[in-house]
Scaffold this motif. Sequence first.
Motif, mmCIF file in Angstrom:
data_model
loop_
_atom_site.group_PDB
_atom_site.id
_atom_site.type_symbol
_atom_site.label_atom_id
_atom_site.label_comp_id
_atom_site.label_asym_id
_atom_site.label_seq_id
_atom_site.Cartn_x
_atom_site.Cartn_y
_atom_site.Cartn_z
ATOM 1 N N GLU A 1 -7.705 -1.262 1.041
ATOM 2 C CA GLU A 1 -8.701 -0.397 0.403
ATOM 3 C C GLU A 1 -8.208 1.050 0.367
ATOM 4 O OE1 GLU A 1 -12.067 0.821 -1.566
ATOM 5 O OE2 GLU A 1 -11.248 -1.192 -1.274
ATOM 6 N N ARG A 2 -7.589 1.502 1.437
ATOM 7 C CA ARG A 2 -7.049 2.868 1.460
ATOM 8 C C ARG A 2 -5.942 3.033 0.425
ATOM 9 N NH1 ARG A 2 -5.608 3.911 7.502
ATOM 10 N NH2 ARG A 2 -4.742 5.806 6.610
ATOM 11 N N VAL A 3 -5.096 2.024 0.291
ATOM 12 C CA VAL A 3 -4.035 2.077 -0.716
ATOM 13 C C VAL A 3 -4.653 2.132 -2.109
ATOM 14 C CG1 VAL A 3 -2.183 0.735 -1.793
ATOM 15 C CG2 VAL A 3 -2.271 0.955 0.694
ATOM 16 N N ARG A 4 -5.662 1.303 -2.329
ATOM 17 C CA ARG A 4 -6.317 1.253 -3.642
ATOM 18 C C ARG A 4 -6.914 2.611 -4.013
ATOM 19 N NH1 ARG A 4 -10.903 1.054 -5.925
ATOM 20 N NH2 ARG A 4 -12.138 0.968 -4.039
ATOM 21 N N ALA B 1 1.642 0.916 -5.456
ATOM 22 C CA ALA B 1 0.390 0.719 -4.725
ATOM 23 C C ALA B 1 -0.209 -0.662 -4.970
ATOM 24 C CB ALA B 1 -0.615 1.807 -5.097
ATOM 25 N N ARG B 2 -0.140 -1.148 -6.186
ATOM 26 C CA ARG B 2 -0.708 -2.478 -6.467
ATOM 27 C C ARG B 2 0.006 -3.557 -5.672
ATOM 28 N NH1 ARG B 2 -1.181 -1.486 -12.762
ATOM 29 N NH2 ARG B 2 -3.139 -0.357 -12.766
ATOM 30 N N ARG B 3 1.294 -3.432 -5.555
ATOM 31 C CA ARG B 3 2.066 -4.414 -4.773
ATOM 32 C C ARG B 3 1.687 -4.325 -3.292
ATOM 33 N NH1 ARG B 3 3.893 -9.171 -4.005
ATOM 34 N NH2 ARG B 3 5.850 -9.288 -2.916
ATOM 35 N N TRP B 4 1.561 -3.116 -2.781
ATOM 36 C CA TRP B 4 1.161 -2.943 -1.380
ATOM 37 C C TRP B 4 -0.228 -3.523 -1.139
ATOM 38 C CZ3 TRP B 4 3.443 -1.951 3.032
ATOM 39 C CH2 TRP B 4 4.701 -1.364 3.008
ATOM 40 N N GLU B 5 -1.132 -3.263 -2.066
ATOM 41 C CA GLU B 5 -2.494 -3.791 -1.922
ATOM 42 C C GLU B 5 -2.469 -5.319 -1.901
ATOM 43 O OE1 GLU B 5 -6.878 -3.450 -4.027
ATOM 44 O OE2 GLU B 5 -5.148 -2.587 -5.045
ATOM 45 N N LYS B 6 -1.693 -5.899 -2.784
ATOM 46 C CA LYS B 6 -1.575 -7.360 -2.829
ATOM 47 C C LYS B 6 -0.994 -7.900 -1.517
ATOM 48 C CE LYS B 6 0.541 -11.105 -5.441
ATOM 49 N NZ LYS B 6 1.430 -11.473 -6.541
ATOM 50 N N LEU B 7 0.033 -7.249 -0.999
ATOM 51 C CA LEU B 7 0.644 -7.688 0.259
ATOM 52 C C LEU B 7 -0.341 -7.591 1.431
ATOM 53 C CD1 LEU B 7 4.196 -6.118 -0.084
ATOM 54 C CD2 LEU B 7 3.611 -8.544 -0.130
ATOM 55 N N CYS B 8 -1.149 -6.552 1.435
ATOM 56 C CA CYS B 8 -2.150 -6.409 2.501
ATOM 57 C C CYS B 8 -3.151 -7.561 2.449
ATOM 58 C CB CYS B 8 -2.880 -5.078 2.368
ATOM 59 S SG CYS B 8 -1.869 -3.640 2.789
ATOM 60 N N HIS B 9 -3.599 -7.913 1.257
ATOM 61 C CA HIS B 9 -4.544 -9.033 1.114
ATOM 62 C C HIS B 9 -3.880 -10.353 1.499
ATOM 63 C CE1 HIS B 9 -8.054 -7.004 -0.411
ATOM 64 N NE2 HIS B 9 -7.309 -6.342 -1.269
ATOM 65 N N GLN B 10 -2.633 -10.521 1.152
ATOM 66 C CA GLN B 10 -1.926 -11.747 1.532
ATOM 67 C C GLN B 10 -1.822 -11.850 3.051
ATOM 68 O OE1 GLN B 10 1.756 -11.328 -0.648
ATOM 69 N NE2 GLN B 10 1.025 -12.576 -2.343
ATOM 70 N N MET C 1 -2.804 10.354 -1.873
ATOM 71 C CA MET C 1 -1.379 10.087 -1.972
ATOM 72 C C MET C 1 -1.184 8.932 -2.937
ATOM 73 S SD MET C 1 1.293 8.887 0.945
ATOM 74 C CE MET C 1 0.802 7.186 1.041
ATOM 75 N N HIS C 2 -0.379 9.129 -3.930
ATOM 76 C CA HIS C 2 -0.110 8.082 -4.905
ATOM 77 C C HIS C 2 1.157 7.320 -4.513
ATOM 78 C CE1 HIS C 2 0.253 5.933 -8.640
ATOM 79 N NE2 HIS C 2 1.493 6.334 -8.724
ATOM 80 N N LEU C 3 1.028 6.016 -4.465
ATOM 81 C CA LEU C 3 2.201 5.169 -4.228
ATOM 82 C C LEU C 3 2.590 4.540 -5.556
ATOM 83 C CD1 LEU C 3 1.126 3.229 -1.024
ATOM 84 C CD2 LEU C 3 2.737 5.091 -1.162
ATOM 85 N N SER C 4 3.853 4.638 -5.907
ATOM 86 C CA SER C 4 4.287 4.092 -7.181
ATOM 87 C C SER C 4 4.127 2.574 -7.228
ATOM 88 C CB SER C 4 5.740 4.480 -7.457
ATOM 89 O OG SER C 4 6.578 3.940 -6.451
#
Length: 56
Positions: free
Chosen positions: A46-49, A6-15, A1-4
């Motif tokens: 990782e799943r988002v990435r 995704a990079r922002r979501w990944e960053k938020l998860c790490h934060q 599944m591609h999230l438009s």
Amino acid sequence: MHLSNARRWEKLCHQQANILQGLSQTFPERTQAHQELVNYWRGLAERVRRGESLKL
């Protein structure tokens, strides 16, 4: 599944994971619970990435 965004979501998860790790310094009695949540957020990042499904 591609999230438009995704990079922002990944960053938020790490934060979120980093915030929880910081809480363990303030509340050491909750370190185990915090670590479980840290692992969850890092796994989600990782799943988002990888573009995997985010169904819980």
